[in-house]
Design a protein around this motif. Structure first.
Motif, PDB file in Angstrom:
ATOM      1  N   VAL A 286       0.810  -0.894   0.183  1.00 45.46           N
ATOM      2  CA  VAL A 286       0.365   0.134   0.077  1.00 45.46           C
ATOM      3  C   VAL A 286       1.017   1.529  -0.453  1.00 45.46           C
ATOM      4  N   GLU A 287       2.165   1.344   0.909  1.00 40.26           N
ATOM      5  CA  GLU A 287       2.377   2.631   0.836  1.00 40.26           C
ATOM      6  C   GLU A 287       3.735   2.693  -0.123  1.00 40.26           C
ATOM      7  N   ASP A 288       4.244   1.355  -0.777  1.00 45.17           N
ATOM      8  CA  ASP A 288       4.455   1.496  -2.196  1.00 45.17           C
ATOM      9  C   ASP A 288       4.347   2.002  -3.358  1.00 45.17           C
TER      10      ASP A 288
ATOM     11  N   GLU B 240      -0.446 -11.528  -6.661  1.00 41.94           N
ATOM     12  CA  GLU B 240      -1.831 -11.137  -7.563  1.00 41.94           C
ATOM     13  C   GLU B 240      -2.867 -11.406  -6.383  1.00 41.94           C
ATOM     14  N   ARG B 241      -2.268 -12.190  -5.368  1.00 42.25           N
ATOM     15  CA  ARG B 241      -3.262 -12.801  -3.928  1.00 42.25           C
ATOM     16  C   ARG B 241      -3.468 -11.980  -3.049  1.00 42.25           C
ATOM     17  N   ASP B 242      -2.144 -11.170  -3.412  1.00 43.43           N
ATOM     18  CA  ASP B 242      -1.896  -9.935  -2.013  1.00 43.43           C
ATOM     19  C   ASP B 242      -3.100  -8.934  -2.519  1.00 43.43           C
ATOM     20  N   ILE B 243      -2.460  -8.866  -3.806  1.00 44.85           N
ATOM     21  CA  ILE B 243      -3.347  -7.515  -3.743  1.00 44.85           C
ATOM     22  C   ILE B 243      -4.854  -7.795  -3.931  1.00 44.85           C
ATOM     23  N   LEU B 244      -5.850  -9.091  -4.447  1.00 40.84           N
ATOM     24  CA  LEU B 244      -6.825  -9.301  -4.567  1.00 40.84           C
ATOM     25  C   LEU B 244      -7.373  -8.782  -2.495  1.00 40.84           C
ATOM     26  N   ALA B 245      -6.507  -9.708  -1.482  1.00 39.68           N
ATOM     27  CA  ALA B 245      -6.647  -9.066  -0.372  1.00 39.68           C
ATOM     28  C   ALA B 245      -6.678  -7.903   0.059  1.00 39.68           C
ATOM     29  N   LEU B 246      -5.914  -6.669  -0.499  1.00 39.19           N
ATOM     30  CA  LEU B 246      -6.142  -5.558  -0.049  1.00 39.19           C
ATOM     31  C   LEU B 246      -6.823  -5.637  -0.479  1.00 39.19           C
ATOM     32  N   GLN B 247      -7.576  -5.393  -1.881  1.00 40.13           N
ATOM     33  CA  GLN B 247      -9.183  -4.985  -2.877  1.00 40.13           C
ATOM     34  C   GLN B 247     -10.086  -5.473  -1.625  1.00 40.13           C
ATOM     35  N   GLU B 248     -10.101  -6.548  -1.453  1.00 40.33           N
ATOM     36  CA  GLU B 248     -11.327  -7.306  -0.481  1.00 40.33           C
ATOM     37  C   GLU B 248     -11.571  -6.930   1.113  1.00 40.33           C
TER      38      GLU B 248
ATOM     39  N   TYR C 258      -6.651  -0.680  -7.246  1.00 40.42           N
ATOM     40  CA  TYR C 258      -7.321  -1.184  -8.875  1.00 40.42           C
ATOM     41  C   TYR C 258      -5.992  -1.451  -9.811  1.00 40.42           C
ATOM     42  N   ALA C 259      -6.805  -2.182 -10.694  1.00 39.72           N
ATOM     43  CA  ALA C 259      -5.622  -2.050 -11.824  1.00 39.72           C
ATOM     44  C   ALA C 259      -5.908  -2.087 -13.477  1.00 39.72           C
TER      45      ALA C 259
ATOM     46  N   ALA D 133      -2.255   0.084  -9.105  1.00 39.80           N
ATOM     47  CA  ALA D 133      -2.099   1.862  -8.459  1.00 39.80           C
ATOM     48  C   ALA D 133      -3.148   1.865  -7.301  1.00 39.80           C
ATOM     49  N   ILE D 134      -3.087   2.849  -6.812  1.00 41.66           N
ATOM     50  CA  ILE D 134      -3.961   3.167  -6.055  1.00 41.66           C
ATOM     51  C   ILE D 134      -4.717   4.709  -5.946  1.00 41.66           C
ATOM     52  N   ASP D 135      -5.529   4.937  -5.816  1.00 43.70           N
ATOM     53  CA  ASP D 135      -6.620   6.081  -5.419  1.00 43.70           C
ATOM     54  C   ASP D 135      -5.938   7.039  -4.611  1.00 43.70           C
ATOM     55  N   LYS D 136      -4.915   8.094  -4.593  1.00 49.19           N
ATOM     56  CA  LYS D 136      -4.518   8.399  -3.625  1.00 49.19           C
ATOM     57  C   LYS D 136      -5.169   9.462  -2.510  1.00 49.19           C
ATOM     58  N   THR D 137      -7.006  10.002  -3.575  1.00 50.01           N
ATOM     59  CA  THR D 137      -7.308  10.396  -2.580  1.00 50.01           C
ATOM     60  C   THR D 137      -8.445  10.075  -1.878  1.00 50.01           C
ATOM     61  N   MET D 138      -8.497   8.360  -2.141  1.00 53.89           N
ATOM     62  CA  MET D 138      -9.245   7.381  -1.157  1.00 53.89           C
ATOM     63  C   MET D 138      -8.021   7.040  -0.114  1.00 53.89           C
ATOM     64  N   THR D 139      -6.568   7.312   0.555  1.00 50.87           N
ATOM     65  CA  THR D 139      -6.152   7.115   1.062  1.00 50.87           C
ATOM     66  C   THR D 139      -5.719   7.831   2.110  1.00 50.87           C
ATOM     67  N   LEU D 140      -5.390   7.832   3.529  1.00 51.09           N
ATOM     68  CA  LEU D 140      -5.023   8.367   4.985  1.00 51.09           C
ATOM     69  C   LEU D 140      -3.405   8.918   4.918  1.00 51.09           C
TER      70      LEU D 140
END
Length: 75
Positions: A14-16, A42-50, A56-57, A66-73
């Motif tokens: 997530v930080e990366d 891929e399994r880790d990304i799925l776990a994060l999404q769940e 998102y891919a 990638a990660i939506d920066k606006t949706m994270t703290l």
């Protein structure tokens, strides 16, 4: 980066992804960085999404995860 346990790797992913957002990173790049298989990433990304992480891919040749920066703290 030496092998780490899954919880630490999920947090690091997530930080990366946040640090490189909005530029996507491929599963192959992430697997090399964390010294695990592409399938593990891929399994880790799925776990994060769940778990609700805004990961998102991005399809295509220059795609990846990638990660939506606006949706994270902030850190």
């Amino acid at each position: 980066m030496p092998a780490v346990n899954r919880t630490d790797r999920l947090y690091a992913l997530v930080e990366d992804l946040r640090a490189s957002a909005p530029r996507p990173q491929s599963a192959r790049q992430l697997a090399a960085r964390y010294e695990v298989s592409v399938r593990t990433i891929e399994r880790d990304i799925l776990a994060l999404q769940e778990s609700g992480a805004p990961v998102y891919a991005e399809p295509g040749r220059r795609g990846g995860y990638a990660i939506d920066k606006t949706m994270t703290l902030p850190p």
